[in-house]
Design a protein around this motif. Structure first.
Motif, PDB file in Angstrom:
ATOM      1  N   ASP A  17    -133.236-109.340   2.207  1.00 35.11           N
ATOM      2  CA  ASP A  17    -134.126-108.170   2.243  1.00 35.11           C
ATOM      3  C   ASP A  17    -134.765-107.952   0.879  1.00 35.11           C
ATOM      4  OD1 ASP A  17    -133.442-107.713   4.874  1.00 35.11           O
ATOM      5  OD2 ASP A  17    -131.887-106.249   4.388  1.00 35.11           O
ATOM      6  N   GLU A  18    -133.985-108.142  -0.171  1.00 35.18           N
ATOM      7  CA  GLU A  18    -134.495-107.922  -1.522  1.00 35.18           C
ATOM      8  C   GLU A  18    -135.606-108.915  -1.865  1.00 35.18           C
ATOM      9  OE1 GLU A  18    -130.874-105.888  -0.859  1.00 35.18           O
ATOM     10  OE2 GLU A  18    -131.265-108.044  -0.686  1.00 35.18           O
ATOM     11  N   GLN A  19    -135.438-110.164  -1.444  1.00 36.82           N
ATOM     12  CA  GLN A  19    -136.476-111.165  -1.695  1.00 36.82           C
ATOM     13  C   GLN A  19    -137.747-110.856  -0.923  1.00 36.82           C
ATOM     14  OE1 GLN A  19    -134.083-114.523  -0.508  1.00 36.82           O
ATOM     15  NE2 GLN A  19    -133.749-115.194  -2.636  1.00 36.82           N
ATOM     16  N   LEU A  20    -137.576-110.417   0.321  1.00 38.14           N
ATOM     17  CA  LEU A  20    -138.737-110.053   1.124  1.00 38.14           C
ATOM     18  C   LEU A  20    -139.467-108.863   0.508  1.00 38.14           C
ATOM     19  CD1 LEU A  20    -137.214-110.403   4.705  1.00 38.14           C
ATOM     20  CD2 LEU A  20    -138.971-111.867   3.710  1.00 38.14           C
ATOM     21  N   MET A  21    -138.705-107.872   0.066  1.00 36.39           N
ATOM     22  CA  MET A  21    -139.338-106.690  -0.514  1.00 36.39           C
ATOM     23  C   MET A  21    -140.027-107.026  -1.827  1.00 36.39           C
ATOM     24  SD  MET A  21    -140.032-103.616   0.153  1.00 36.39           S
ATOM     25  CE  MET A  21    -141.070-102.528  -0.831  1.00 36.39           C
ATOM     26  N   TRP A  22    -139.485-107.952  -2.567  1.00 36.03           N
ATOM     27  CA  TRP A  22    -140.137-108.381  -3.806  1.00 36.03           C
ATOM     28  C   TRP A  22    -141.501-108.985  -3.505  1.00 36.03           C
ATOM     29  CZ3 TRP A  22    -141.764-113.112  -5.797  1.00 36.03           C
ATOM     30  CH2 TRP A  22    -142.108-113.107  -7.162  1.00 36.03           C
ATOM     31  N   ARG A  23    -141.577-109.789  -2.436  1.00 41.80           N
ATOM     32  CA  ARG A  23    -142.854-110.377  -2.042  1.00 41.80           C
ATOM     33  C   ARG A  23    -143.840-109.305  -1.587  1.00 41.80           C
ATOM     34  NH1 ARG A  23    -140.416-114.863   1.906  1.00 41.80           N
ATOM     35  NH2 ARG A  23    -142.466-114.625   2.896  1.00 41.80           N
ATOM     36  N   VAL A  24    -143.340-108.310  -0.881  1.00 43.69           N
ATOM     37  CA  VAL A  24    -144.194-107.192  -0.472  1.00 43.69           C
ATOM     38  C   VAL A  24    -144.686-106.446  -1.699  1.00 43.69           C
ATOM     39  CG1 VAL A  24    -144.241-104.989   0.761  1.00 43.69           C
ATOM     40  CG2 VAL A  24    -143.075-106.949   1.779  1.00 43.69           C
ATOM     41  N   GLN A  25    -143.793-106.213  -2.635  1.00 46.39           N
ATOM     42  CA  GLN A  25    -144.132-105.457  -3.837  1.00 46.39           C
ATOM     43  C   GLN A  25    -145.153-106.190  -4.701  1.00 46.39           C
ATOM     44  OE1 GLN A  25    -140.994-104.878  -6.836  1.00 46.39           O
ATOM     45  NE2 GLN A  25    -141.407-102.675  -6.720  1.00 46.39           N
ATOM     46  N   MET A  26    -144.996-107.501  -4.827  1.00 44.35           N
ATOM     47  CA  MET A  26    -145.862-108.273  -5.709  1.00 44.35           C
ATOM     48  C   MET A  26    -147.244-108.528  -5.113  1.00 44.35           C
ATOM     49  SD  MET A  26    -144.303-108.874  -8.584  1.00 44.35           S
ATOM     50  CE  MET A  26    -143.781-107.149  -8.413  1.00 44.35           C
ATOM     51  N   LEU A  36    -139.212-107.526   7.490  1.00 44.50           N
ATOM     52  CA  LEU A  36    -138.405-106.342   7.184  1.00 44.50           C
ATOM     53  C   LEU A  36    -138.455-105.337   8.340  1.00 44.50           C
ATOM     54  CD1 LEU A  36    -139.278-105.740   3.408  1.00 44.50           C
ATOM     55  CD2 LEU A  36    -137.066-106.461   4.348  1.00 44.50           C
ATOM     56  N   VAL A  37    -139.635-105.175   8.927  1.00 46.52           N
ATOM     57  CA  VAL A  37    -139.763-104.272  10.075  1.00 46.52           C
ATOM     58  C   VAL A  37    -138.910-104.779  11.232  1.00 46.52           C
ATOM     59  CG1 VAL A  37    -141.343-103.380  11.822  1.00 46.52           C
ATOM     60  CG2 VAL A  37    -142.058-103.448   9.428  1.00 46.52           C
ATOM     61  N   ARG A  38    -138.942-106.071  11.480  1.00 45.65           N
ATOM     62  CA  ARG A  38    -138.160-106.635  12.584  1.00 45.65           C
ATOM     63  C   ARG A  38    -136.664-106.396  12.364  1.00 45.65           C
ATOM     64  NH1 ARG A  38    -135.055-110.647  13.924  1.00 45.65           N
ATOM     65  NH2 ARG A  38    -135.050-111.506  11.816  1.00 45.65           N
TER      66      ARG A  38
END
Length: 223
Positions: A17-26, A36-38
């Motif tokens: 989740d943290e890696q996915l959120m980092w990609r969203v953030q960047m 993440l939604v799924r």
């Protein structure tokens, strides 16, 4: 290997989740955000339903929470657990929505008639046809639980839902609510006692506090 412990090979290499959120953030990566939604849509739906008592309102809240997660992605700290931040955003948004809803109802609703109390706002709509006795009893008990949970103080209700329904550890709840772990445990105990008393009155049961120290609800069917 036991079937219950089998993990698909694909899951072993799936991004956290943290890696996915980092990609969203960047970069606002839509694929990462969709994943993440799924992963979190169902847990958030359960949380919002338990906090509001309204599954349809919960669906709207979940969409609003994900929208807030995306628009506030710059506030996420990469060194923090994504789940902790998600729960915190969800609780804050749901609490704010409930306060606005209650204020709106107070402004629009006429003074209550003591001789005609009417249905509880979280009650299920009545069925058109009479149900069997057992089904009716289960609905009555389920409604009593929902009503009792909804009447708990806000923080107590959040702790109860996160602990009992979502299975978070006290340490994790403390991180979400930014409270000492000892305070969370104390409020969980208080929530269980308050819940037991409300259920005893609603279901005409003997008044006795829960004896479990593991953060479990009294032995009543859970809707």
């Amino acid at each position: 290997m036991r079937a219950g412990r089998f993990v698909p090979l694909r899951a072993l290499f799936a991004p956290s989740d943290e890696q996915l959120m980092w990609r969203v953030q960047m970069s606002g990566d839509p694929g990462a955000f969709g994943e993440l939604v799924r992963r979190w849509e169902a847990p958030l739906q359960r949380l919002c339903t338990r906090l509001t008592g309204d599954s349809h309102r919960a669906e709207d809240l979940v969409q609003e929470i994900f929208a807030r997660i995306f628009t506030q992605r710059h506030r996420y700290r990469p060194d923090a657990r994504f789940s902790t931040w998600l729960w915190r955003v969800a609780l804050n948004h749901t609490s704010s929505a409930l306060r606005q809803l209650h204020l709106h109802r107070e402004q629009l609703a006429p003074p209550p008639d003591p001789d005609s109390p009417g249905p509880h706002p979280l009650a299920d709509p009545p069925d058109a046809a009479p149900a069997p006795d057992e089904a009716a009893l289960r609905r009555e008990t389920g409604e009593a639980v929902r009503r009792a949970v909804s009447e708990l103080p806000e923080t107590h209700r959040a702790i109860l839902v996160l602990r009992h329904y979502e299975g978070l550890k006290f340490r994790e709840i403390a991180e979400v609510l930014d409270l000492p772990e000892g305070t969370v445990k104390t409020r969980m105990t208080e929530a269980l006692h308050l819940l037991a008393r409300r259920l005893a009155r609603a279901l005409d049961l003997p008044t006795a506090p829960p004896t479990s120290r593991r953060g479990r609800l009294p032995r009543t069917p859970v809707p």
